[in-house]
Motif scaffolding. Structure first.
Motif, PDB file in Angstrom:
ATOM      1  N   ILE A   1       0.852  -1.191   0.000  1.00  0.00           N
ATOM      2  CA  ILE A   1       0.000   0.000   0.000  1.00  0.00           C
ATOM      3  C   ILE A   1       0.883   1.235   0.000  1.00  0.00           C
ATOM      4  O   ILE A   1       1.854   1.312   0.763  1.00  0.00           O
ATOM      5  CB  ILE A   1      -0.925   0.024   1.236  1.00  0.00           C
ATOM      6  CG1 ILE A   1      -1.868  -1.182   1.235  1.00  0.00           C
ATOM      7  CG2 ILE A   1      -1.741   1.330   1.272  1.00  0.00           C
ATOM      8  CD1 ILE A   1      -2.660  -1.349   2.524  1.00  0.00           C
ATOM      9  N   GLY A   2       0.561   2.173  -0.866  1.00  0.00           N
ATOM     10  CA  GLY A   2       1.213   3.475  -0.865  1.00  0.00           C
ATOM     11  C   GLY A   2       0.180   4.551  -0.592  1.00  0.00           C
ATOM     12  O   GLY A   2      -0.907   4.531  -1.179  1.00  0.00           O
ATOM     13  N   LEU A   3       0.483   5.453   0.303  1.00  0.00           N
ATOM     14  CA  LEU A   3      -0.434   6.544   0.647  1.00  0.00           C
ATOM     15  C   LEU A   3       0.310   7.865   0.620  1.00  0.00           C
ATOM     16  O   LEU A   3       1.426   7.962   1.142  1.00  0.00           O
ATOM     17  CB  LEU A   3      -1.008   6.350   2.056  1.00  0.00           C
ATOM     18  CG  LEU A   3      -2.160   5.366   2.266  1.00  0.00           C
ATOM     19  CD1 LEU A   3      -2.310   5.062   3.751  1.00  0.00           C
ATOM     20  CD2 LEU A   3      -3.454   5.960   1.726  1.00  0.00           C
ATOM     21  N   VAL A   4      -0.309   8.870   0.020  1.00  0.00           N
ATOM     22  CA  VAL A   4       0.153  10.238   0.217  1.00  0.00           C
ATOM     23  C   VAL A   4      -0.890  10.927   1.081  1.00  0.00           C
ATOM     24  O   VAL A   4      -2.083  10.922   0.754  1.00  0.00           O
ATOM     25  CB  VAL A   4       0.316  10.991  -1.112  1.00  0.00           C
ATOM     26  CG1 VAL A   4       0.490  12.490  -0.866  1.00  0.00           C
ATOM     27  CG2 VAL A   4       1.522  10.465  -1.864  1.00  0.00           C
ATOM     28  N   VAL A   5      -0.452  11.458   2.199  1.00  0.00           N
ATOM     29  CA  VAL A   5      -1.347  12.231   3.055  1.00  0.00           C
ATOM     30  C   VAL A   5      -0.886  13.680   3.053  1.00  0.00           C
ATOM     31  O   VAL A   5       0.300  13.970   2.883  1.00  0.00           O
ATOM     32  CB  VAL A   5      -1.420  11.672   4.492  1.00  0.00           C
ATOM     33  CG1 VAL A   5      -2.070  10.298   4.496  1.00  0.00           C
ATOM     34  CG2 VAL A   5      -0.041  11.600   5.136  1.00  0.00           C
ATOM     35  N   VAL A   6      -1.851  14.575   3.210  1.00  0.00           N
ATOM     36  CA  VAL A   6      -1.603  16.008   3.091  1.00  0.00           C
ATOM     37  C   VAL A   6      -2.077  16.694   4.370  1.00  0.00           C
ATOM     38  O   VAL A   6      -3.164  16.398   4.873  1.00  0.00           O
ATOM     39  CB  VAL A   6      -2.364  16.581   1.881  1.00  0.00           C
ATOM     40  CG1 VAL A   6      -1.981  18.037   1.643  1.00  0.00           C
ATOM     41  CG2 VAL A   6      -2.118  15.744   0.627  1.00  0.00           C
TER      42      VAL A   6
ATOM     43  N   SER B   1      -5.064  22.254   7.008  1.00  0.00           N
ATOM     44  CA  SER B   1      -5.303  23.194   8.109  1.00  0.00           C
ATOM     45  C   SER B   1      -6.544  24.034   7.877  1.00  0.00           C
ATOM     46  O   SER B   1      -6.786  25.021   8.585  1.00  0.00           O
ATOM     47  CB  SER B   1      -4.087  24.121   8.277  1.00  0.00           C
ATOM     48  OG  SER B   1      -3.844  24.837   7.079  1.00  0.00           O
ATOM     49  N   THR B   2      -7.359  23.650   6.891  1.00  0.00           N
ATOM     50  CA  THR B   2      -8.530  24.466   6.567  1.00  0.00           C
ATOM     51  C   THR B   2      -9.742  24.147   7.422  1.00  0.00           C
ATOM     52  O   THR B   2     -10.655  24.966   7.532  1.00  0.00           O
ATOM     53  CB  THR B   2      -8.913  24.280   5.085  1.00  0.00           C
ATOM     54  OG1 THR B   2      -9.254  22.897   4.865  1.00  0.00           O
ATOM     55  CG2 THR B   2      -7.753  24.663   4.173  1.00  0.00           C
ATOM     56  N   GLY B   3      -9.788  22.960   8.002  1.00  0.00           N
ATOM     57  CA  GLY B   3     -10.938  22.572   8.798  1.00  0.00           C
ATOM     58  C   GLY B   3     -10.866  23.083  10.220  1.00  0.00           C
ATOM     59  O   GLY B   3      -9.906  23.746  10.633  1.00  0.00           O
ATOM     60  N   ALA B   4     -11.906  22.763  10.968  1.00  0.00           N
ATOM     61  CA  ALA B   4     -11.943  23.185  12.369  1.00  0.00           C
ATOM     62  C   ALA B   4     -10.804  22.566  13.158  1.00  0.00           C
ATOM     63  O   ALA B   4     -10.242  23.196  14.067  1.00  0.00           O
ATOM     64  CB  ALA B   4     -13.290  22.818  12.986  1.00  0.00           C
ATOM     65  N   THR B   5     -10.453  21.323  12.803  1.00  0.00           N
ATOM     66  CA  THR B   5      -9.347  20.624  13.459  1.00  0.00           C
ATOM     67  C   THR B   5      -8.325  20.223  12.407  1.00  0.00           C
ATOM     68  O   THR B   5      -8.583  19.314  11.608  1.00  0.00           O
ATOM     69  CB  THR B   5      -9.848  19.370  14.200  1.00  0.00           C
ATOM     70  OG1 THR B   5     -10.867  19.736  15.129  1.00  0.00           O
ATOM     71  CG2 THR B   5      -8.701  18.703  14.941  1.00  0.00           C
ATOM     72  N   PRO B   6      -7.164  20.883  12.330  1.00  0.00           N
ATOM     73  CA  PRO B   6      -6.139  20.503  11.347  1.00  0.00           C
ATOM     74  C   PRO B   6      -5.775  19.024  11.481  1.00  0.00           C
ATOM     75  O   PRO B   6      -5.678  18.497  12.598  1.00  0.00           O
ATOM     76  CB  PRO B   6      -4.965  21.404  11.701  1.00  0.00           C
ATOM     77  CG  PRO B   6      -5.593  22.595  12.370  1.00  0.00           C
ATOM     78  CD  PRO B   6      -6.750  22.031  13.153  1.00  0.00           C
ATOM     79  N   ALA B   7      -5.583  18.362  10.367  1.00  0.00           N
ATOM     80  CA  ALA B   7      -5.300  16.917  10.399  1.00  0.00           C
ATOM     81  C   ALA B   7      -4.685  16.483   9.085  1.00  0.00           C
ATOM     82  O   ALA B   7      -4.724  17.195   8.081  1.00  0.00           O
ATOM     83  CB  ALA B   7      -6.596  16.144  10.655  1.00  0.00           C
ATOM     84  N   TRP B   8      -4.082  15.268   9.107  1.00  0.00           N
ATOM     85  CA  TRP B   8      -3.567  14.653   7.888  1.00  0.00           C
ATOM     86  C   TRP B   8      -4.733  14.025   7.131  1.00  0.00           C
ATOM     87  O   TRP B   8      -5.523  13.272   7.692  1.00  0.00           O
ATOM     88  CB  TRP B   8      -2.540  13.576   8.221  1.00  0.00           C
ATOM     89  CG  TRP B   8      -1.244  14.109   8.740  1.00  0.00           C
ATOM     90  CD1 TRP B   8      -0.805  14.116  10.035  1.00  0.00           C
ATOM     91  CD2 TRP B   8      -0.197  14.714   7.968  1.00  0.00           C
ATOM     92  NE1 TRP B   8       0.429  14.684  10.122  1.00  0.00           N
ATOM     93  CE2 TRP B   8       0.836  15.070   8.867  1.00  0.00           C
ATOM     94  CE3 TRP B   8      -0.032  14.999   6.612  1.00  0.00           C
ATOM     95  CZ2 TRP B   8       2.009  15.686   8.448  1.00  0.00           C
ATOM     96  CZ3 TRP B   8       1.134  15.613   6.192  1.00  0.00           C
ATOM     97  CH2 TRP B   8       2.144  15.947   7.101  1.00  0.00           C
TER      98      TRP B   8
END
Length: 328
Positions: free
Chosen positions: A149-154, A157-164
């Motif tokens: 499995i290969g994943l790119v996560v980004v 910071s646009t939502g109420a809670t910044p997250a990957w």
């Protein structure tokens, strides 16, 4: 070859782009503990969801910018089910990719070196917007096809809670008939040494495909493989290649590895006469496959079968797949 990397980033690598400025890579060992733990937690959660076909969870974790690509990602996970289902995903590598100080979207090259600087992995991203990314590579223990499995996560910071959030997904097998990329690499060397250049060339291609779940990463090992492959007199390039059989000349537009059936097949794309009748189209395709094997009989003993893809007026259509023993 069934790599469907769905992302607005456009990361499938055709050729290494020029390095963009203001980009850095941090390997897993060099990450700060809090960053490492956060990415491992995200990777574990997402790879488990992929193995379990948890589409609702995956869709909920999409980066908003890639939401239109969801069906493509879902299809990638669905088609990869047999490769990872029932296995226990294990993260193998984590790379934190920082392009936050880029001033504009650009082709970006990340150099990921270990602490001593003796080993450098290169990651090439095309049309990458400024931001923070991570590449997560995982394998699934206990599956016959050794799913990867290969994943790119980004970092969002646009939502109420910044997250990957998920930017791209790739699922690929890591073995065929119990043989991994290293096995095919060794086989390629043997074929090259015993006068089987075409078989060696495509065994190198298969080895490269099985060694990593993504195509935009390069390492010293893969560069060594590429160098070895370049030394052999394999398939001529560029295609097309004309094959004469009797009174007919077949125009072969390309030959590539094809793992659609999870087997070590080769895909043959040929210029078709545009026959509409299915039986006649099959007869034409079988004749092409037969001509290829007569020209290069070594392929018959080294690969599972051949696919025929008919090309006409810019459209390519799969016609048939046959095991080698069924090709006259």
């Amino acid at each position: 070859m069934r790599l469907s990397w769905k992302s607005w980033i456009g990361m499938l690598l055709a050729a290494a782009p020029a390095a963009a400025m203001a980009a850095s890579c941090t390997t897993q060992a060099e990450l700060k503990p809090e960053e490492r733990n956060a990415l491992i937690a995200v990777g574990t959660r997402l790879t488990t969801a992929i193995a379990q076909q948890d589409y609702a969870m995956l869709q909920a974790q999409l980066l908003p910018a890639v939401a239109p690509d969801w069906e493509g990602m879902r299809n990638e996970v669905e088609q990869g089910a047999a490769m990872v289902k029932g296995g226990q995903p294990q993260l193998q590598e984590v790379y934190l990719l920082d392009a936050a100080t880029q001033t504009a979207t650009a082709d970006t090259q990340f150099f990921c070196s270990n602490a001593s600087g003796t080993l450098t992995v290169t990651i090439n991203m095309r049309a990458l917007p400024p931001g923070r990314y991570a590449l997560l590579l995982a394998s699934t223990a206990g599956t016959p096809q050794a799913g990867q499995i290969g994943l790119v996560v980004v970092w969002d910071s646009t939502g109420a809670t910044p997250a990957w959030k998920i930017g791209g997904i790739s699922v690929r097998q890591g073995a065929i008939d119990g043989h991994d990329g290293v096995w095919y690499w060794t086989k390629a060397r043997s074929q090259a040494a015993t006068g089987q250049p075409w078989s060696a060339w495509y065994s190198y291609e298969l080895a490269r495909y099985l060694l990593l779940p993504v195509d935009f990463l390069s390492s010293p090992n893969l560069e060594k493989l590429q160098h070895e492959q370049a030394q052999i007199q394999g398939p001529p390039g560029p295609f097309p290649l004309n094959l004469q059989e009797g009174t007919r000349t077949w125009k072969i537009e390309g030959i590539r590895i094809d793992t659609t059936l999870r087997q070590a097949d080769l895909g043959i794309t040929f210029e078709s006469m545009g026959i509409a009748d299915p039986a006649a189209a099959r007869t034409e395709a079988v004749a092409v496959l037969s001509a290829v094997l007569k020209a290069h009989p070594e392929l018959k003993q080294n690969f599972h079968g051949l696919w025929a893809y008919a090309s006409r007026d810019g459209k390519v259509t799969p016609v048939i797949e046959l095991p080698m023993a069924q090709i006259p």
